[in-house]
Design a protein around this motif. Sequence first.
Motif, PDB file in Angstrom:
ATOM      1  N   ARG A  95       8.144 -21.330   0.787  1.00 36.62           N
ATOM      2  CA  ARG A  95       8.276 -20.514  -0.430  1.00 36.62           C
ATOM      3  C   ARG A  95       6.976 -19.819  -0.806  1.00 36.62           C
ATOM      4  O   ARG A  95       6.945 -19.022  -1.743  1.00 36.62           O
ATOM      5  N   ALA A  96       5.887 -20.099  -0.086  1.00 35.95           N
ATOM      6  CA  ALA A  96       4.587 -19.466  -0.344  1.00 35.95           C
ATOM      7  C   ALA A  96       4.233 -18.549   0.818  1.00 35.95           C
ATOM      8  O   ALA A  96       4.480 -18.881   1.979  1.00 35.95           O
ATOM      9  N   GLN A  97       3.626 -17.403   0.490  1.00 35.28           N
ATOM     10  CA  GLN A  97       3.289 -16.427   1.517  1.00 35.28           C
ATOM     11  C   GLN A  97       1.860 -15.933   1.335  1.00 35.28           C
ATOM     12  O   GLN A  97       1.432 -15.637   0.218  1.00 35.28           O
ATOM     13  N   LEU A  98       1.137 -15.852   2.443  1.00 37.78           N
ATOM     14  CA  LEU A  98      -0.131 -15.132   2.467  1.00 37.78           C
ATOM     15  C   LEU A  98       0.252 -13.674   2.666  1.00 37.78           C
ATOM     16  O   LEU A  98       0.676 -13.279   3.746  1.00 37.78           O
ATOM     17  N   TRP A  99       0.184 -12.894   1.597  1.00 39.80           N
ATOM     18  CA  TRP A  99       0.630 -11.511   1.650  1.00 39.80           C
ATOM     19  C   TRP A  99      -0.313 -10.652   2.485  1.00 39.80           C
ATOM     20  O   TRP A  99       0.116  -9.743   3.165  1.00 39.80           O
ATOM     21  N   MET A 100      -1.611 -10.923   2.377  1.00 40.54           N
ATOM     22  CA  MET A 100      -2.575 -10.117   3.117  1.00 40.54           C
ATOM     23  C   MET A 100      -3.927 -10.805   3.127  1.00 40.54           C
ATOM     24  O   MET A 100      -4.269 -11.541   2.200  1.00 40.54           O
ATOM     25  N   LEU A 101      -4.671 -10.561   4.178  1.00 41.35           N
ATOM     26  CA  LEU A 101      -6.073 -10.936   4.256  1.00 41.35           C
ATOM     27  C   LEU A 101      -6.730  -9.855   5.108  1.00 41.35           C
ATOM     28  O   LEU A 101      -6.401  -9.704   6.284  1.00 41.35           O
ATOM     29  N   ASN A 102      -7.588  -9.075   4.493  1.00 41.13           N
ATOM     30  CA  ASN A 102      -8.265  -7.968   5.179  1.00 41.13           C
ATOM     31  C   ASN A 102      -9.768  -8.114   5.000  1.00 41.13           C
ATOM     32  O   ASN A 102     -10.238  -8.445   3.910  1.00 41.13           O
ATOM     33  N   SER A 103     -10.479  -7.831   6.077  1.00 44.15           N
ATOM     34  CA  SER A 103     -11.930  -7.841   6.055  1.00 44.15           C
ATOM     35  C   SER A 103     -12.428  -6.478   6.524  1.00 44.15           C
ATOM     36  O   SER A 103     -11.863  -5.896   7.452  1.00 44.15           O
ATOM     37  N   HIS A 104     -13.470  -5.993   5.885  1.00 44.79           N
ATOM     38  CA  HIS A 104     -14.079  -4.749   6.344  1.00 44.79           C
ATOM     39  C   HIS A 104     -14.668  -5.017   7.723  1.00 44.79           C
ATOM     40  O   HIS A 104     -15.310  -6.051   7.936  1.00 44.79           O
ATOM     41  N   PRO A 105     -14.482  -4.101   8.675  1.00 46.26           N
ATOM     42  CA  PRO A 105     -15.044  -4.317  10.014  1.00 46.26           C
ATOM     43  C   PRO A 105     -16.548  -4.587  10.011  1.00 46.26           C
ATOM     44  O   PRO A 105     -17.045  -5.316  10.874  1.00 46.26           O
TER      45      PRO A 105
END
Length: 182
Positions: A95-105
């Motif tokens: 029921r839990a989601q990691l919607w996004m994880l973004n890192s600058h290059p």
Amino acid sequence: MSLVIRDAEPADGLAMGEIHVAAWRSAYAGIMDPEFLARRDPVAVGERWTASLRGDGATGGEPAPWARLVAALDGRVVAMAAIGPARDEESDIPRAQLWMLNSHPDAFGTGAATALHAEVIARLRERGETRAYLWVARDNLRARRFYEREGWAGDGGAHVEELGGVPVAEVRYVRDLCARTR
């Protein structure tokens, strides 16, 4: 080097737009239409993040996130993440989601994404969640290696998401939040 993980604030919106666009351009090169990626405007994306963090604007029917976090390296926001309730309706998924994880290059290899991910897991555990899932582009091998190193595993779930007018195959990863990695 000073690394701080914290909740995102409206003042972070423009930096988040820069991260979001730079991360997509890096991660989706060769996967998505290069013209679409080139047209992504970091300022416009940042303004949407600012409005969202202020609570302005419609959510498009999306549930509200539980947390939006940033990693600041020497005072510069270099990575971002969002977690929330599952946005898929299947009954057999967490029921839990990691919607996004973004890192600058520019921040690749600094440990910022790893530290941010650790805080994501801690926040999910604090909520009492025991499992979570995420979607990742099938051909985004860098992200897949990162998630696998952090204890996520494919569960066989797959779908195609249209991003920028191009179908992008995604695979679902699941993680037991009770298990410790490393």
